[in-house]
Design an enzyme around this catalytic site. Structure first.
Site, PDB file in Angstrom:
ATOM      1  N   VAL A  95       0.836  -1.203   0.000  1.00 45.13           N
ATOM      2  CA  VAL A  95       0.000   0.000   0.000  1.00 45.13           C
ATOM      3  C   VAL A  95       0.876   1.261   0.000  1.00 45.13           C
ATOM      4  O   VAL A  95       0.565   2.243  -0.675  1.00 45.13           O
ATOM      5  CB  VAL A  95      -0.961   0.013   1.211  1.00 45.13           C
ATOM      6  CG1 VAL A  95      -1.783   1.303   1.252  1.00 45.13           C
ATOM      7  CG2 VAL A  95      -1.882  -1.201   1.180  1.00 45.13           C
ATOM      8  N   CYS A  96       1.982   1.216   0.717  1.00 42.64           N
ATOM      9  CA  CYS A  96       2.834   2.397   0.914  1.00 42.64           C
ATOM     10  C   CYS A  96       3.247   3.091  -0.382  1.00 42.64           C
ATOM     11  O   CYS A  96       3.099   4.313  -0.497  1.00 42.64           O
ATOM     12  CB  CYS A  96       4.055   2.047   1.742  1.00 42.64           C
ATOM     13  SG  CYS A  96       3.654   1.465   3.404  1.00 42.64           S
ATOM     14  N   PRO A  97       3.766   2.374  -1.380  1.00 39.55           N
ATOM     15  CA  PRO A  97       4.198   3.106  -2.572  1.00 39.55           C
ATOM     16  C   PRO A  97       3.047   3.788  -3.308  1.00 39.55           C
ATOM     17  O   PRO A  97       3.258   4.825  -3.944  1.00 39.55           O
ATOM     18  CB  PRO A  97       4.874   2.042  -3.436  1.00 39.55           C
ATOM     19  CG  PRO A  97       4.353   0.743  -2.959  1.00 39.55           C
ATOM     20  CD  PRO A  97       4.056   0.938  -1.493  1.00 39.55           C
ATOM     21  N   ILE A  99       2.775   7.106  -1.440  1.00 39.73           N
ATOM     22  CA  ILE A  99       3.961   7.941  -1.615  1.00 39.73           C
ATOM     23  C   ILE A  99       3.974   8.528  -3.022  1.00 39.73           C
ATOM     24  O   ILE A  99       4.215   9.725  -3.205  1.00 39.73           O
ATOM     25  CB  ILE A  99       5.236   7.126  -1.325  1.00 39.73           C
ATOM     26  CG1 ILE A  99       5.245   6.667   0.137  1.00 39.73           C
ATOM     27  CG2 ILE A  99       6.484   7.942  -1.649  1.00 39.73           C
ATOM     28  CD1 ILE A  99       6.255   5.558   0.425  1.00 39.73           C
TER      29      ILE A  99
END
Length: 184
Positions: free
Chosen positions: A54-56, A59
Site C-alpha cells: 500500500v505504501c508506494p 507515496i
C-alpha cells in the site's frame, strides 16, 4: 496522537532527497529538521515500512501532487522507520519511486513517530498518519488510517486549501467556491 492545536515536535532526521539527486549515492542524503523550511506549511505523512504494497501507492500519489502543495507554500515530508539506505534502495528498485520529488525521512529510532503518537503498539511501525502543520508549527489537521488502508492526498490538499482561507468552509468545499458568511 497529536491533534489539532498541538505543537508539532522538533526533529532532525536523515533523509533521501527528492528528485534526481536522491538517486545518486554521492548526492542522495541530507538532514531535514523541523526548521529546514521555516515559515512554510508542512505536510508530514508517515507510512509503516518500505518495500510493502500500500505504501508506494500513497507515496507516489503525494509525490505527484507535490507541485500542488508547493503552489500553496507547503513542503511535503514522507517519513517511515526505515533507514535512509533502505529508502534509497527502494527508490532505486521501484520504478514508480524513481522520479519521486519529495524527500523520504528516516525515523529509525522511532523518535518522531513516538513524539507524534503514531507508533503502532503491536507492530512497532508508524501508522498511516497525516499532519498539516502551519508556519507557526501548530498542527491544523491530523488523521490516521489503519495499516491496511491508503490515504487520499487530494483530500489532504482540499483541507489545506480550506485551512489557508482562514474562513468557514462547508462540507466538501473546494478551492474557488464560496465560503460561509455568518449573518451580521
Amino acid at each position: 496522537m497529536l491533534t489539532v492545536g498541538d505543537t508539532f515536535p522538533a526533529f532532525a532526521l536523515k533523509a533521501v532527497k527528492g528528485g534526481p539527486a536522491g538517486l545518486k549515492l554521492d548526492t542522495a542524503f541530507t538532514e531535514i529538521t523541523s526548521t529546514s523550511d521555516e515559515g512554510k506549511w508542512k505536510l508530514v505523512f508517515f507510512w509503516p515500512k518500505d518495500f510493502t504494497f500500500v505504501c508506494p501507492t500513497e507515496i507516489v500519489a503525494f509525490g505527484k501532487m507535490a507541485g500542488d502543495f508547493a503552489d500553496r507554500d507547503t513542503v511535503v515530508y514522507g517519513v517511515s522507520i526505515d533507514s535512509e539506505f533502505v529508502h534509497l534502495n527502494w527508490r532505486l528498485h521501484h520504478q514508480d519511486l524513481r522520479t519521486l520529488p519529495i524527500p523520504m525521512l528516516a525515523d529509525i529510532k522511532r523518535e518522531l513517530a513516538a513524539a507524534t503518537g503514531v507508533l503502532d503498539k503491536n507492530e512497532g511501525v508508524a501508522l498511516r498518519a497525516t499532519f498539516l502543520v502551519d508556519p507557526n508549527n501548530v498542527v491544523r489537521y491530523a488523521a490516521v488510517n489503519d495499516l491496511s488502508v491508503g490515504r487520499n492526498p487530494a483530500e489532504v490538499l482540499r483541507v489545506l486549501d480550506a485551512l489557508q482561507t482562514d474562513e468557514l468552509c462547508p462540507c466538501n468545499w473546494k478551492k474557488g467556491e464560496e465560503v460561509l458568511r455568518p449573518a451580521a
